[in-house]
Design a protein around this motif. Structure first.
Motif, PDB file in Angstrom:
ATOM      1  N   THR A   1     -45.766 -36.052  12.576  1.00 47.73           N
ATOM      2  CA  THR A   1     -46.269 -36.121  11.201  1.00 47.73           C
ATOM      3  C   THR A   1     -45.188 -35.677  10.226  1.00 47.73           C
ATOM      4  O   THR A   1     -44.989 -36.302   9.173  1.00 47.73           O
ATOM      5  CB  THR A   1     -47.519 -35.234  11.025  1.00 47.73           C
ATOM      6  N   LEU A   2     -44.483 -34.621  10.568  1.00 47.03           N
ATOM      7  CA  LEU A   2     -43.392 -34.140   9.717  1.00 47.03           C
ATOM      8  C   LEU A   2     -42.316 -35.210   9.578  1.00 47.03           C
ATOM      9  O   LEU A   2     -41.827 -35.464   8.465  1.00 47.03           O
ATOM     10  CB  LEU A   2     -42.800 -32.859  10.306  1.00 47.03           C
ATOM     11  N   PHE A   3     -41.932 -35.861  10.662  1.00 48.75           N
ATOM     12  CA  PHE A   3     -40.958 -36.950  10.592  1.00 48.75           C
ATOM     13  C   PHE A   3     -41.445 -38.061   9.663  1.00 48.75           C
ATOM     14  O   PHE A   3     -40.673 -38.604   8.862  1.00 48.75           O
ATOM     15  CB  PHE A   3     -40.715 -37.523  11.994  1.00 48.75           C
ATOM     16  N   ASN A   4     -42.719 -38.397   9.780  1.00 46.03           N
ATOM     17  CA  ASN A   4     -43.267 -39.466   8.947  1.00 46.03           C
ATOM     18  C   ASN A   4     -43.300 -39.081   7.466  1.00 46.03           C
ATOM     19  O   ASN A   4     -43.158 -39.941   6.593  1.00 46.03           O
ATOM     20  CB  ASN A   4     -44.673 -39.837   9.430  1.00 46.03           C
ATOM     21  N   LEU A   5     -43.465 -37.813   7.184  1.00 51.02           N
ATOM     22  CA  LEU A   5     -43.406 -37.342   5.799  1.00 51.02           C
ATOM     23  C   LEU A   5     -41.979 -37.413   5.267  1.00 51.02           C
ATOM     24  O   LEU A   5     -41.737 -37.871   4.143  1.00 51.02           O
ATOM     25  CB  LEU A   5     -43.935 -35.902   5.703  1.00 51.02           C
ATOM     26  N   ILE A   6     -41.035 -36.965   6.065  1.00 48.23           N
ATOM     27  CA  ILE A   6     -39.633 -36.949   5.633  1.00 48.23           C
ATOM     28  C   ILE A   6     -39.128 -38.365   5.368  1.00 48.23           C
ATOM     29  O   ILE A   6     -38.400 -38.608   4.396  1.00 48.23           O
ATOM     30  CB  ILE A   6     -38.751 -36.266   6.696  1.00 48.23           C
ATOM     31  N   THR A   7     -39.542 -39.314   6.213  1.00 47.04           N
ATOM     32  CA  THR A   7     -39.008 -40.681   6.115  1.00 47.04           C
ATOM     33  C   THR A   7     -39.837 -41.601   5.229  1.00 47.04           C
ATOM     34  O   THR A   7     -39.563 -42.798   5.150  1.00 47.04           O
ATOM     35  CB  THR A   7     -38.883 -41.301   7.518  1.00 47.04           C
ATOM     36  N   GLY A   8     -40.864 -41.066   4.568  1.00 47.38           N
ATOM     37  CA  GLY A   8     -41.612 -41.866   3.604  1.00 47.38           C
ATOM     38  C   GLY A   8     -42.734 -42.695   4.176  1.00 47.38           C
ATOM     39  O   GLY A   8     -43.349 -43.489   3.457  1.00 47.38           O
ATOM     40  N   VAL A   9     -43.030 -42.540   5.474  1.00 48.70           N
ATOM     41  CA  VAL A   9     -44.153 -43.262   6.072  1.00 48.70           C
ATOM     42  C   VAL A   9     -45.476 -42.690   5.554  1.00 48.70           C
ATOM     43  O   VAL A   9     -46.418 -43.424   5.272  1.00 48.70           O
ATOM     44  CB  VAL A   9     -44.088 -43.185   7.615  1.00 48.70           C
ATOM     45  N   TYR A  10     -45.538 -41.344   5.438  1.00 44.16           N
ATOM     46  CA  TYR A  10     -46.696 -40.666   4.870  1.00 44.16           C
ATOM     47  C   TYR A  10     -46.329 -40.064   3.520  1.00 44.16           C
ATOM     48  O   TYR A  10     -45.166 -39.701   3.281  1.00 44.16           O
ATOM     49  CB  TYR A  10     -47.178 -39.526   5.775  1.00 44.16           C
ATOM     50  N   THR A  11     -47.334 -39.918   2.674  1.00 45.08           N
ATOM     51  CA  THR A  11     -47.170 -39.236   1.390  1.00 45.08           C
ATOM     52  C   THR A  11     -47.701 -37.812   1.521  1.00 45.08           C
ATOM     53  O   THR A  11     -48.827 -37.621   1.994  1.00 45.08           O
ATOM     54  CB  THR A  11     -47.950 -39.965   0.280  1.00 45.08           C
ATOM     55  N   PRO A  12     -46.942 -36.803   1.117  1.00 39.77           N
ATOM     56  CA  PRO A  12     -47.419 -35.417   1.232  1.00 39.77           C
ATOM     57  C   PRO A  12     -48.681 -35.173   0.408  1.00 39.77           C
ATOM     58  O   PRO A  12     -48.857 -35.769  -0.661  1.00 39.77           O
ATOM     59  CB  PRO A  12     -46.247 -34.595   0.687  1.00 39.77           C
ATOM     60  N   SER A  13     -49.545 -34.299   0.910  1.00 41.16           N
ATOM     61  CA  SER A  13     -50.683 -33.844   0.117  1.00 41.16           C
ATOM     62  C   SER A  13     -50.211 -32.857  -0.936  1.00 41.16           C
ATOM     63  O   SER A  13     -50.690 -32.858  -2.074  1.00 41.16           O
ATOM     64  CB  SER A  13     -51.731 -33.183   1.026  1.00 41.16           C
ATOM     65  N   LEU A  14     -49.269 -32.006  -0.547  1.00 42.33           N
ATOM     66  CA  LEU A  14     -48.667 -31.016  -1.445  1.00 42.33           C
ATOM     67  C   LEU A  14     -47.218 -30.809  -1.027  1.00 42.33           C
ATOM     68  O   LEU A  14     -46.826 -31.120   0.090  1.00 42.33           O
ATOM     69  CB  LEU A  14     -49.415 -29.678  -1.372  1.00 42.33           C
ATOM     70  N   GLY A  15     -46.430 -30.236  -1.935  1.00 47.71           N
ATOM     71  CA  GLY A  15     -45.068 -29.867  -1.606  1.00 47.71           C
ATOM     72  C   GLY A  15     -44.041 -30.922  -1.973  1.00 47.71           C
ATOM     73  O   GLY A  15     -44.368 -31.965  -2.551  1.00 47.71           O
ATOM     74  N   ALA A  16     -42.789 -30.634  -1.639  1.00 50.75           N
ATOM     75  CA  ALA A  16     -41.685 -31.499  -2.032  1.00 50.75           C
ATOM     76  C   ALA A  16     -40.667 -31.628  -0.907  1.00 50.75           C
ATOM     77  O   ALA A  16     -40.505 -30.724  -0.086  1.00 50.75           O
ATOM     78  CB  ALA A  16     -41.003 -30.944  -3.283  1.00 50.75           C
ATOM     79  N   ILE A  17     -40.000 -32.781  -0.881  1.00 47.69           N
ATOM     80  CA  ILE A  17     -38.893 -33.032   0.043  1.00 47.69           C
ATOM     81  C   ILE A  17     -37.713 -33.506  -0.786  1.00 47.69           C
ATOM     82  O   ILE A  17     -37.845 -34.449  -1.574  1.00 47.69           O
ATOM     83  CB  ILE A  17     -39.266 -34.106   1.082  1.00 47.69           C
ATOM     84  N   LEU A  18     -36.576 -32.840  -0.628  1.00 47.25           N
ATOM     85  CA  LEU A  18     -35.362 -33.229  -1.335  1.00 47.25           C
ATOM     86  C   LEU A  18     -34.306 -33.650  -0.319  1.00 47.25           C
ATOM     87  O   LEU A  18     -33.987 -32.889   0.600  1.00 47.25           O
ATOM     88  CB  LEU A  18     -34.827 -32.094  -2.199  1.00 47.25           C
ATOM     89  N   PHE A  19     -33.808 -34.867  -0.475  1.00 45.91           N
ATOM     90  CA  PHE A  19     -32.755 -35.388   0.385  1.00 45.91           C
ATOM     91  C   PHE A  19     -31.507 -35.588  -0.457  1.00 45.91           C
ATOM     92  O   PHE A  19     -31.524 -36.317  -1.442  1.00 45.91           O
ATOM     93  CB  PHE A  19     -33.197 -36.705   1.019  1.00 45.91           C
ATOM     94  N   ASP A  20     -30.436 -34.911  -0.067  1.00 47.79           N
ATOM     95  CA  ASP A  20     -29.195 -34.970  -0.839  1.00 47.79           C
ATOM     96  C   ASP A  20     -29.446 -34.522  -2.282  1.00 47.79           C
ATOM     97  O   ASP A  20     -28.939 -35.136  -3.230  1.00 47.79           O
ATOM     98  CB  ASP A  20     -28.614 -36.385  -0.802  1.00 47.79           C
ATOM     99  N   ASP A  21     -30.257 -33.484  -2.436  1.00 50.55           N
ATOM    100  CA  ASP A  21     -30.595 -32.880  -3.734  1.00 50.55           C
ATOM    101  C   ASP A  21     -31.429 -33.780  -4.641  1.00 50.55           C
ATOM    102  O   ASP A  21     -31.567 -33.498  -5.833  1.00 50.55           O
ATOM    103  CB  ASP A  21     -29.331 -32.432  -4.483  1.00 50.55           C
ATOM    104  N   LYS A  22     -31.997 -34.848  -4.094  1.00 44.38           N
ATOM    105  CA  LYS A  22     -32.858 -35.738  -4.880  1.00 44.38           C
ATOM    106  C   LYS A  22     -34.229 -35.830  -4.224  1.00 44.38           C
ATOM    107  O   LYS A  22     -34.334 -35.950  -2.999  1.00 44.38           O
ATOM    108  CB  LYS A  22     -32.236 -37.133  -4.994  1.00 44.38           C
ATOM    109  N   SER A  23     -35.279 -35.796  -5.038  1.00 44.20           N
ATOM    110  CA  SER A  23     -36.634 -35.876  -4.519  1.00 44.20           C
ATOM    111  C   SER A  23     -36.869 -37.209  -3.820  1.00 44.20           C
ATOM    112  O   SER A  23     -36.381 -38.262  -4.256  1.00 44.20           O
ATOM    113  CB  SER A  23     -37.641 -35.699  -5.660  1.00 44.20           C
ATOM    114  N   THR A  24     -37.661 -37.157  -2.743  1.00 44.73           N
ATOM    115  CA  THR A  24     -38.037 -38.381  -2.044  1.00 44.73           C
ATOM    116  C   THR A  24     -39.413 -38.873  -2.480  1.00 44.73           C
ATOM    117  O   THR A  24     -39.916 -39.866  -1.933  1.00 44.73           O
ATOM    118  CB  THR A  24     -38.057 -38.166  -0.520  1.00 44.73           C
TER     119      THR A  24
END
Length: 254
Positions: free
Chosen positions: A44-67
């Motif tokens: 599930t975490l992998f799917n959140l990081i790669t954009g397969v799932y949308t987070p319910s809460l929180g943020a993911i930043l890749f290369d200092d940019k929000s995903t």
């Protein structure tokens, strides 16, 4: 600078907290493993990081940019590649054609030049094939350069998936159980490939149940349990953490 930052990440499915208030960082040039008992929330975490799932809460930043709001293909353009727990191979193609599929972001995809097979398109395709052959050699598949994918053994197909993911020229490579179903020899071959990938400058994050692999090649380990962070640190720190031992052996959490 961190390559990936996860901040207070949560994901619910019908009231079930698959990932809950999770925060961690991934530094460039490292091998970072995510482990935990079955159902801990790793995929599930992998799917959140790669954009397969949308987070319910929180943020993911890749290369200092929000995903946020980015589809998997958009994140791939930004330098994120992954493999899946179950093989995703095109068995009606040759091995090298499978790797070439991973080069699509770097090819001229304009309709008319492709339709007319203009010289630039032919040259681009030839370069893609050359690069794909180079990647197959990199992961130890030089013996399969002319093979059909459906004629390759399972362990070789696992490495073929890694070659295809590398064909996109990622900054971050996420591997979902790369050693699943492999024998000891095949697992050692995957170990060697992952270390080579990291040494080439690509940051690696893997979900894996093979603890010998995880402890042998990881710079940093994150342990999940019921979607929450249970522990993190070096292999030695994680190995000696009482809460981790309890989670894996089924005892009460320390």
């Amino acid at each position: 600078m961190t390559l990936l930052r996860v901040e207070n990440l949560s994901k619910e499915f019908g009231g079930i907290h698959a990932v809950s208030e999770l925060s961690f960082v991934i530094n460039p040039g490292t091998i970072h493993s995510i482990i935990g008992p079955n159902g801990a929330g790793k995929t599930t975490l992998f799917n959140l990081i790669t954009g397969v799932y949308t987070p319910s809460l929180g943020a993911i930043l890749f290369d200092d940019k929000s995903t946020a709001g980015k589809a998997p293909y958009e994140l791939a353009k930004r330098g994120m590649s992954r493999t899946f727990q179950n093989l995703q191979i095109f068995f009606n193609m040759t091995a090298i054609e499978n790797v070439m599929v991973g080069r699509h972001l770097h090819l001229d995809r304009r309709f008319l030049p492709s339709l007319l097979r203009l010289p630039g398109i032919a040259k681009s395709d030839a370069l893609a094939r050359e690069k794909s052959a180079e990647l197959m050699r990199f992961v130890g598949l030089e013996a399969y350069l002319d093979a059909d994918a459906d004629a390759m053994p399972y362990g070789a197909l696992k490495r073929l998936e890694i070659a295809r993911a590398l064909a996109a020229e990622p900054k971050l490579l996420l591997l979902d159980e790369p050693a699943a179903g492999l024998n000891a020899t095949e697992s050692r071959e995957i170990d060697e490939v992952i270390v080579k990938v990291a040494q080439s400058g690509v940051t690696v994050v893997l979900v894996e149940h093979d603890m010998k692999m995880v402890m042998g090649i990881s710079d940093h380990i994150l342990v999940l349990d019921y979607g929450k962070k249970l522990a993190e640190g070096t292999p030695a720190e994680v190995r000696n953490n009482p809460a981790v031992v309890a989670a894996y052996l089924g005892g009460a959490h320390a």
